[in-house]
Design an enzyme around this catalytic site. Structure first.
Site, PDB file in Angstrom:
ATOM      1  N   LYS A   1      26.636  39.904   9.385  1.00 45.40           N
ATOM      2  CA  LYS A   1      27.748  39.229   9.934  1.00 45.40           C
ATOM      3  C   LYS A   1      28.329  39.762  11.550  1.00 45.40           C
ATOM      4  CE  LYS A   1      30.698  42.232   7.360  1.00 45.40           C
ATOM      5  NZ  LYS A   1      31.522  42.432   6.096  1.00 45.40           N
TER       6      LYS A   1
ATOM      7  N   TYR B   1      44.022  50.373  38.602  1.00 47.65           N
ATOM      8  CA  TYR B   1      45.190  49.696  38.290  1.00 47.65           C
ATOM      9  C   TYR B   1      46.417  50.184  37.986  1.00 47.65           C
ATOM     10  CZ  TYR B   1      42.776  45.074  38.094  1.00 47.65           C
ATOM     11  OH  TYR B   1      41.893  44.056  38.664  1.00 47.65           O
TER      12      TYR B   1
HETATM   13  C1  LIG Z   1      31.112  43.666   5.274  1.00 47.03           C
HETATM   14  C2  LIG Z   1      30.781  43.620   3.999  1.00 47.03           C
HETATM   15  C3  LIG Z   1      30.011  44.545   3.234  1.00 47.03           C
HETATM   16  C4  LIG Z   1      29.391  45.601   4.274  1.00 47.03           C
HETATM   17  O1  LIG Z   1      29.942  46.872   4.093  1.00 47.03           O
HETATM   18  P1  LIG Z   1      29.461  48.102   4.809  1.00 47.03           P
HETATM   19  O2  LIG Z   1      30.518  48.900   4.505  1.00 47.03           O
HETATM   20  O3  LIG Z   1      29.233  47.878   6.102  1.00 47.03           O
HETATM   21  O4  LIG Z   1      28.307  48.504   4.092  1.00 47.03           O
HETATM   22  C5  LIG Z   1      29.651  44.301   2.017  1.00 47.03           C
HETATM   23  N1  LIG Z   1      30.357  43.416   1.317  1.00 47.03           N
HETATM   24  C6  LIG Z   1      31.441  42.553   1.884  1.00 47.03           C
HETATM   25  C7  LIG Z   1      31.832  41.576   0.902  1.00 47.03           C
HETATM   26  C8  LIG Z   1      31.548  42.782   3.201  1.00 47.03           C
HETATM   27  O5  LIG Z   1      32.556  41.821   3.836  1.00 47.03           O
END
Ligand SMILES: *Cc1c(COP(=O)(O)O)cnc(C)c1O
Length: 370
Positions: free
Chosen positions: A41, A267
């Site tokens: 993701k 800035y």
């Molecule tokens: C993002 C996510 C993961 C991955 O988690 P990590 O801590 O990066 O390994 C696993 N399961 C779900 C449901 C997630 O949203």
């Protein structure tokens, strides 16, 4: 081999051999029968979802997961064939989702019933779907006491195939919360028992994220969901030291100035020189993921192996660093980070975690496979 045609001088270099090493490191921790779902993701945690997924496919991961439908469509358009779970599928996208052979996480009666209705209308047959339970995170998911109702729903609808059942741990990286995590693990075991007893086909049960894999062997079940670990970050310095660094953020010096005592920089004149100061302006700013928190000495970069603090406020497209006494010239390379320790340091100095640093690198930064 370079991937994307983006000529920007600020580059996130990706080491795919390091990625492959990290995958095999975690695979070796697991039983050989346990499936591996790789979480890609948010552009594969800021890396490059397509390039990372191509490597994952080559390394035969069993599943990929994205948060939203459109992320999955982009992978399909790049030719990725591995099954893709959409963790936060939205009802209005079911047509697009099924058209691209993506598999929804159904986490509520609203999302489940809407999918059943969609499946009936479109004559889907045995379409793989995933069910998520809330065992304590209180984010998405059915409650455990909805198990009997769900079993009945799936037995009555053969448009849908219950492919997997999962839940998510709230504090798997935090051993102070071990008792809470063990409660979640117990709740999930009950859910698994009741559901697997009710169906004759194989259903994959999964609970662990990266820290779950590292800290809670008993949460392994049929599949694990590997995210941050694959990108080089374990939940402790010791675990991280066994992982290889996947991404390095680099830029160059655009311009060098010498400012006199009393002169200001940037800035709101946040930096006032006390002595003659040599500064370098770099083409990377808060719109690229360099938090404003890192301004005024809180963050630093490496130029010719010398630590150079960020001075003044972080601008949208630029930062200025103090290079007094550093031998360097315009166009020289600048390292923002090239190992996990530097990422963790940036995270600490901007009150966040490695996840936010790496996912926050803007799409404007060129991705380059090395
Ligand atoms: C993002 C996510 C993961 C991955 O988690 P990590 O801590 O990066 O390994 C696993 N399961 C779900 C449901 C997630 O949203």
């Amino acid at each position: 081999m370079s991937s994307i045609e983006n000529p920007h001088v600020s580059v996130l270099e990706l080491d795919m051999n390091a990625l492959a090493h990290n995958i095999s490191y975690f695979k070796n921790k697991l039983q050989s029968s346990t499936k591996l779902l790789a979480v890609v993701k948010a552009y594969a945690y800021g890396h490059d979802a397509t390039q990372v997924s191509l490597v994952l496919e080559k390394n035969k991961v069993d599943y990929l997961a994205v948060a939203y439908t459109y992320e999955g469509i982009s992978l399909r358009k790049s030719g990725i064939k591995t099954p893709i779970l959409v963790l936060h599928a939205q009802i209005q996208n079911y047509a697009l989702l099924t058209e691209h052979n993506l598999e929804p996480n159904l986490y509520s009666h609203a999302t489940l019933n809407a999918f059943i209705e969609f499946a009936n209308k479109n004559k889907l047959d045995n379409y793989p779907v995933h069910i998520k339970f809330n065992t304590g995170l209180n984010r998405l998911g059915f409650t455990p006491n909805e198990v009997p109702k769900l079993i009945k729903t799936f037995q009555e609808n053969n448009n849908l195939k219950l492919q997997s059942v999962f839940s998510h741990l709230a504090a798997s990286e935090d051993l102070n919360e071990k008792e809470f995590t063990l409660q979640q693990i117990e709740k999930f075991k009950d859910i698994k028992q009741n559901i697997s007893d009710a169906f004759s086909h194989t259903i994959d049960f999964h609970l662990s994220n990266t820290s779950g894999i590292i800290n809670f062997l008993e949460a392994e079940h049929d599949m694990v969901r590997l995210g941050i670990g694959m990108y080089g970050f374990g939940n402790t310095p010791k675990e991280t030291s066994k992982l290889k660094n996947v991404s390095s953020l680099k830029t160059i010096i655009s311009q060098i100035h010498t400012i006199s005592p009393g002169e200001s920089l940037g800035y709101n004149r946040a930096f006032i020189a006390e002595k003659e100061t040599k500064t370098a302006t770099l083409p990377i700013g808060h719109a690229d993921g360099i938090s404003r928190e890192l301004g005024n000495g809180k963050g630093s970069v490496l130029i010719n192996d010398t630590i150079c603090p960020i001075i003044g406020n972080v601008c949208m497209d630029m930062i200025m660093v103090d290079i007094t006494g550093v031998s360097c010239t315009e166009r020289d390379q600048v390292v923002i980070f090239n190992n996990q320790t530097m990422v963790n340091e940036l995270a600490k100095n901007s009150n966040t975690i490695s996840y936010e640093i790496i996912t926050g690198i803007s799409q404007r930064i060129s991705r380059k496979i090395i």
